[in-house]
Design an enzyme around this catalytic site. Sequence first.
Site, PDB file in Angstrom:
ATOM      1  N   ARG A 122       0.937  -1.188  -0.071  1.00  0.00           N
ATOM      2  CA  ARG A 122      -0.239  -0.193  -0.143  1.00  0.00           C
ATOM      3  C   ARG A 122       0.874   1.286   0.004  1.00  0.00           C
ATOM      4  O   ARG A 122       0.529   2.212   0.679  1.00  0.00           O
ATOM      5  CB  ARG A 122      -0.891   0.014   1.304  1.00  0.00           C
ATOM      6  CG  ARG A 122      -1.572  -1.346   1.355  1.00  0.00           C
ATOM      7  CD  ARG A 122      -2.776  -1.565   0.268  1.00  0.00           C
ATOM      8  NE  ARG A 122      -3.887  -0.636   0.334  1.00  0.00           N
ATOM      9  CZ  ARG A 122      -5.117  -1.083   1.132  1.00  0.00           C
ATOM     10  NH1 ARG A 122      -5.125  -2.049   1.712  1.00  0.00           N
ATOM     11  NH2 ARG A 122      -6.105  -0.174   1.119  1.00  0.00           N
ATOM     12  N   ARG A 155      -3.132   6.702   0.170  1.00  0.00           N
ATOM     13  CA  ARG A 155      -3.386   8.011   0.984  1.00  0.00           C
ATOM     14  C   ARG A 155      -2.359   8.536   1.773  1.00  0.00           C
ATOM     15  O   ARG A 155      -2.528   9.658   2.268  1.00  0.00           O
ATOM     16  CB  ARG A 155      -4.567   7.591   1.881  1.00  0.00           C
ATOM     17  CG  ARG A 155      -5.997   7.656   1.116  1.00  0.00           C
ATOM     18  CD  ARG A 155      -7.030   7.031   1.918  1.00  0.00           C
ATOM     19  NE  ARG A 155      -6.630   5.735   2.371  1.00  0.00           N
ATOM     20  CZ  ARG A 155      -7.337   5.038   3.201  1.00  0.00           C
ATOM     21  NH1 ARG A 155      -8.410   5.546   3.516  1.00  0.00           N
ATOM     22  NH2 ARG A 155      -6.955   3.805   3.480  1.00  0.00           N
ATOM     23  N   ARG A 162      -6.776  12.133  -6.071  1.00  0.00           N
ATOM     24  CA  ARG A 162      -8.242  11.684  -5.459  1.00  0.00           C
ATOM     25  C   ARG A 162      -9.415  12.700  -5.441  1.00  0.00           C
ATOM     26  O   ARG A 162     -10.487  12.383  -5.379  1.00  0.00           O
ATOM     27  CB  ARG A 162      -7.890  10.964  -4.177  1.00  0.00           C
ATOM     28  CG  ARG A 162      -7.434   9.369  -4.263  1.00  0.00           C
ATOM     29  CD  ARG A 162      -8.454   8.351  -4.801  1.00  0.00           C
ATOM     30  NE  ARG A 162      -9.598   8.091  -3.648  1.00  0.00           N
ATOM     31  CZ  ARG A 162     -10.592   8.251  -3.586  1.00  0.00           C
ATOM     32  NH1 ARG A 162     -11.223   9.491  -4.485  1.00  0.00           N
ATOM     33  NH2 ARG A 162     -11.457   7.946  -2.475  1.00  0.00           N
ATOM     34  N   ASP A 216      -7.074  -2.571  -6.976  1.00  0.00           N
ATOM     35  CA  ASP A 216      -7.747  -2.916  -5.713  1.00  0.00           C
ATOM     36  C   ASP A 216      -7.787  -4.405  -5.766  1.00  0.00           C
ATOM     37  O   ASP A 216      -8.017  -4.994  -6.717  1.00  0.00           O
ATOM     38  CB  ASP A 216      -8.787  -2.392  -4.893  1.00  0.00           C
ATOM     39  CG  ASP A 216      -9.238  -2.740  -3.403  1.00  0.00           C
ATOM     40  OD1 ASP A 216      -8.429  -2.112  -2.665  1.00  0.00           O
ATOM     41  OD2 ASP A 216     -10.280  -3.639  -3.502  1.00  0.00           O
ATOM     42  N   TYR A 243     -14.791 -11.248   1.180  1.00  0.00           N
ATOM     43  CA  TYR A 243     -15.508 -10.210   0.751  1.00  0.00           C
ATOM     44  C   TYR A 243     -16.821 -10.369   0.042  1.00  0.00           C
ATOM     45  O   TYR A 243     -17.814  -9.858   0.383  1.00  0.00           O
ATOM     46  CB  TYR A 243     -14.801  -9.076  -0.074  1.00  0.00           C
ATOM     47  CG  TYR A 243     -13.721  -8.408   0.429  1.00  0.00           C
ATOM     48  CD1 TYR A 243     -14.335  -7.447   1.369  1.00  0.00           C
ATOM     49  CD2 TYR A 243     -12.203  -8.695   0.585  1.00  0.00           C
ATOM     50  CE1 TYR A 243     -13.349  -6.500   2.003  1.00  0.00           C
ATOM     51  CE2 TYR A 243     -11.505  -7.760   1.022  1.00  0.00           C
ATOM     52  CZ  TYR A 243     -12.009  -6.894   2.087  1.00  0.00           C
ATOM     53  OH  TYR A 243     -10.933  -5.978   2.919  1.00  0.00           O
TER      54      TYR A 243
HETATM   55  O1  CP3 Z   1       0.264   0.739  -3.514  1.00  0.00           O
HETATM   56  C1  CP3 Z   1      -0.587   0.084  -3.067  1.00  0.00           C
HETATM   57  O2  CP3 Z   1      -0.280  -0.921  -2.650  1.00  0.00           O
HETATM   58  C2  CP3 Z   1      -1.824   0.470  -3.655  1.00  0.00           C
HETATM   59  C3  CP3 Z   1      -2.643  -0.290  -4.473  1.00  0.00           C
HETATM   60  C4  CP3 Z   1      -3.629  -1.226  -3.514  1.00  0.00           C
HETATM   61  C5  CP3 Z   1      -4.808  -1.022  -3.208  1.00  0.00           C
HETATM   62  N1  CP3 Z   1      -5.532  -2.058  -2.596  1.00  0.00           N
HETATM   63  C6  CP3 Z   1      -5.548   0.436  -3.463  1.00  0.00           C
HETATM   64  C7  CP3 Z   1      -6.626   1.091  -2.250  1.00  0.00           C
HETATM   65  C8  CP3 Z   1      -3.478  -2.791  -3.186  1.00  0.00           C
HETATM   66  C9  CP3 Z   1      -2.256  -3.497  -3.320  1.00  0.00           C
HETATM   67  C10 CP3 Z   1      -4.533  -2.917  -2.362  1.00  0.00           C
HETATM   68  C11 CP3 Z   1      -4.930  -4.287  -1.781  1.00  0.00           C
HETATM   69  C12 CP3 Z   1      -6.152  -4.573  -0.878  1.00  0.00           C
HETATM   70  N2  CP3 Z   1      -7.330  -4.078  -0.985  1.00  0.00           N
HETATM   71  C13 CP3 Z   1      -5.889  -5.576  -0.072  1.00  0.00           C
HETATM   72  C14 CP3 Z   1      -4.772  -6.511   0.284  1.00  0.00           C
HETATM   73  C15 CP3 Z   1      -3.682  -5.899   1.062  1.00  0.00           C
HETATM   74  C16 CP3 Z   1      -3.918  -5.706   2.339  1.00  0.00           C
HETATM   75  O3  CP3 Z   1      -3.873  -4.468   2.958  1.00  0.00           O
HETATM   76  O4  CP3 Z   1      -4.179  -6.595   3.113  1.00  0.00           O
HETATM   77  C17 CP3 Z   1      -7.072  -5.524   0.683  1.00  0.00           C
HETATM   78  C18 CP3 Z   1      -7.486  -6.482   1.977  1.00  0.00           C
HETATM   79  C19 CP3 Z   1      -7.862  -4.657   0.002  1.00  0.00           C
HETATM   80  C20 CP3 Z   1      -9.301  -4.150   0.506  1.00  0.00           C
HETATM   81  C21 CP3 Z   1      -9.382  -2.771   0.766  1.00  0.00           C
HETATM   82  N3  CP3 Z   1      -9.420  -1.903  -0.232  1.00  0.00           N
HETATM   83  C22 CP3 Z   1      -9.534  -2.153   2.041  1.00  0.00           C
HETATM   84  C23 CP3 Z   1      -9.442  -2.971   3.205  1.00  0.00           C
HETATM   85  C24 CP3 Z   1      -9.330  -0.734   1.798  1.00  0.00           C
HETATM   86  C25 CP3 Z   1      -9.170   0.126   2.774  1.00  0.00           C
HETATM   87  C26 CP3 Z   1     -10.370   0.995   3.483  1.00  0.00           C
HETATM   88  C27 CP3 Z   1      -9.858   2.108   3.938  1.00  0.00           C
HETATM   89  O5  CP3 Z   1     -10.200   3.153   3.686  1.00  0.00           O
HETATM   90  O6  CP3 Z   1      -9.241   2.040   4.861  1.00  0.00           O
HETATM   91  C28 CP3 Z   1      -9.394  -0.550   0.471  1.00  0.00           C
HETATM   92  C29 CP3 Z   1      -9.544   0.605  -0.132  1.00  0.00           C
HETATM   93  C30 CP3 Z   1      -8.215   1.022  -1.076  1.00  0.00           C
HETATM   94  N4  CP3 Z   1      -7.591   0.430  -1.895  1.00  0.00           N
HETATM   95  C31 CP3 Z   1      -7.513   2.529  -0.908  1.00  0.00           C
HETATM   96  C32 CP3 Z   1      -6.521   2.250  -1.935  1.00  0.00           C
HETATM   97  C33 CP3 Z   1      -5.431   3.340  -2.134  1.00  0.00           C
HETATM   98  C34 CP3 Z   1      -8.105   3.596  -0.135  1.00  0.00           C
HETATM   99  C35 CP3 Z   1      -9.456   4.303  -0.452  1.00  0.00           C
HETATM  100  C36 CP3 Z   1      -9.038   5.392  -1.636  1.00  0.00           C
HETATM  101  O7  CP3 Z   1      -8.124   5.958  -2.001  1.00  0.00           O
HETATM  102  O8  CP3 Z   1     -10.092   5.731  -2.215  1.00  0.00           O
END
Ligand code: CP3
Length: 342
Positions: A25, A29, A38, A74, A149
Site C-alpha cells: 500500500r 493515501r 483523488r 484493489d 468479501y
Molecule cells: O500501493 C498500493 O499497494 C496501492 C494499491 C492497492 C490498493 N488496494 C488500493 C486501495 C493494493 C495492493 C490494495 C490491496 C488490497 N485491498 C488488499 C490486500 C492488501 C492488504 O492491505 O491486506 C485488501 C484487503 C484490500 C481491500 C481494501 N480496499 C481495503 C481494506 C481498503 C481500505 C479501506 C480504508 O479506507 O481504509 C480498500 C480501499 C483502497 N484500496 C484504498 C486504496 C488506495 C483507499 C481508498 C481510496 O483511496 O479511495
Amino acid sequence: MSPDARYLHAARGLPVDTTPVWFMRQAGRALPEYRKIRERATLLEITRDPALCAEVTLQPVRRLGVDAAILFADITTPLAGLGVAFDIKEGVGPVIEHPVRTMADVETLRPFEPEAAVAPLLEAIRLIRAESPVPLIGFAGAPFTLACYLVEGGPSRDFQRTKRLMHAEPATWAALLDRLVDATIAYLSAQAAAGAQALQVFDSWVGGLSPLDYERRLWPWMRRLFEGIAPLGVPITHFGVGTGGILGLQASAGGDVIGLDWRIALSEGRRLVGDRAVQGNLDPVLLLGPWEGVEEAARWVLAQNDGRPGHIFNLGHGVLPGTDPDHLARLVDLVHGSGASR
Ligand code: CP3
C-alpha cells in the site's frame, strides 16, 4: 547492482548488494500527490484510466526510492469481470452489492476474461514498464480473502458467514473456490503477459483460519492456484496476516517469497517456511509514531535476518493512512544502508 535487479534477485533467494525494500500500500493515501489526484478521480476511475493508474503506481517510486512498484488497483478490481457489483467506501473498504451465499449465487459468476474485464489495467502495466526504473509487481487477492468479501458482503471481524459456508455447504464452498482460483490464474497470467515482472497473492484475511481448516478446506485450492501461476516464470510472493500458525502450510501451497507479519520474529518465520525468501516484517503502526521506534524495529528486523540472502524488507501489512511519508523515505535509506547479503 542496477536498481531493477535487487528486488528480483532477493525474491529468487540470490545475493544482493543491499536489502531491497518496498511497502505494501505504498501508493495511496499516505502520499499528498495521490490525495491530490483523488480530489478529481475515485479509486475505480483511476484503475480504469491507464495513464492515471501508471502515474499513481510510480508516485511512491519517485518519492521514496523503493526497489519495486506495485500496480495500483484493489483486490476487488477483477470482481467486476465476474459480474459482481461493488463499491469501495471511504474509510470502510470494498462493499459487495449482492453477497454470494448460495450455489445459485455462485452460478451467476461469469468466467473471467482479462482483456474484456481489465483492459485499462493491462495497458497501465505496459505504460509503467516503459517508465519505471524498478520492477513492477502485479497482484491479486487470494481466493479465501476474496471469498470473505464476497460472502460477508464487506469487511468482517471474524468471517462468520464465510466459515459457515465452508462447513455447512461444502459443495458451494468448493464451487466458489474453483471459480475464484480459475479467475485468479487468468488475472495474474494476463498481468505477467502484459509485463508484470513479479506477482503477489494477498491472502490478507487467511490468518482467521485454524491450521485444520486451512489444510482441509483451502490448501488444495491454494496449491492449484500456485501450480497454475508458477509456469509464468516470475517470482511470486504469498502474503498473509496473522499467519504464525499456518506459515508452513502456506509455504507448502506455493510461493517463492513468503510474507511475514510483525507478530513473528523474522528468524522464526524463516525457520517455519524453510527454503524460501521472506518479505517483512515491521509493524506498520510504528510509522505513526516517533522515528526512534521505527529505527529500533527496522534494525531488529535486519538483525533477525542476519545478512542471509532472500530477504525483502517490507511492513508486516500495508501502510496506514496518516503515515508520514518522510518516515517511509527515511526507512528506505536505513534499509539500503544495511549492506550486502552474504
Ligand atoms: O500501493 C498500493 O499497494 C496501492 C494499491 C492497492 C490498493 N488496494 C488500493 C486501495 C493494493 C495492493 C490494495 C490491496 C488490497 N485491498 C488488499 C490486500 C492488501 C492488504 O492491505 O491486506 C485488501 C484487503 C484490500 C481491500 C481494501 N480496499 C481495503 C481494506 C481498503 C481500505 C479501506 C480504508 O479506507 O481504509 C480498500 C480501499 C483502497 N484500496 C484504498 C486504496 C488506495 C483507499 C481508498 C481510496 O483511496 O479511495
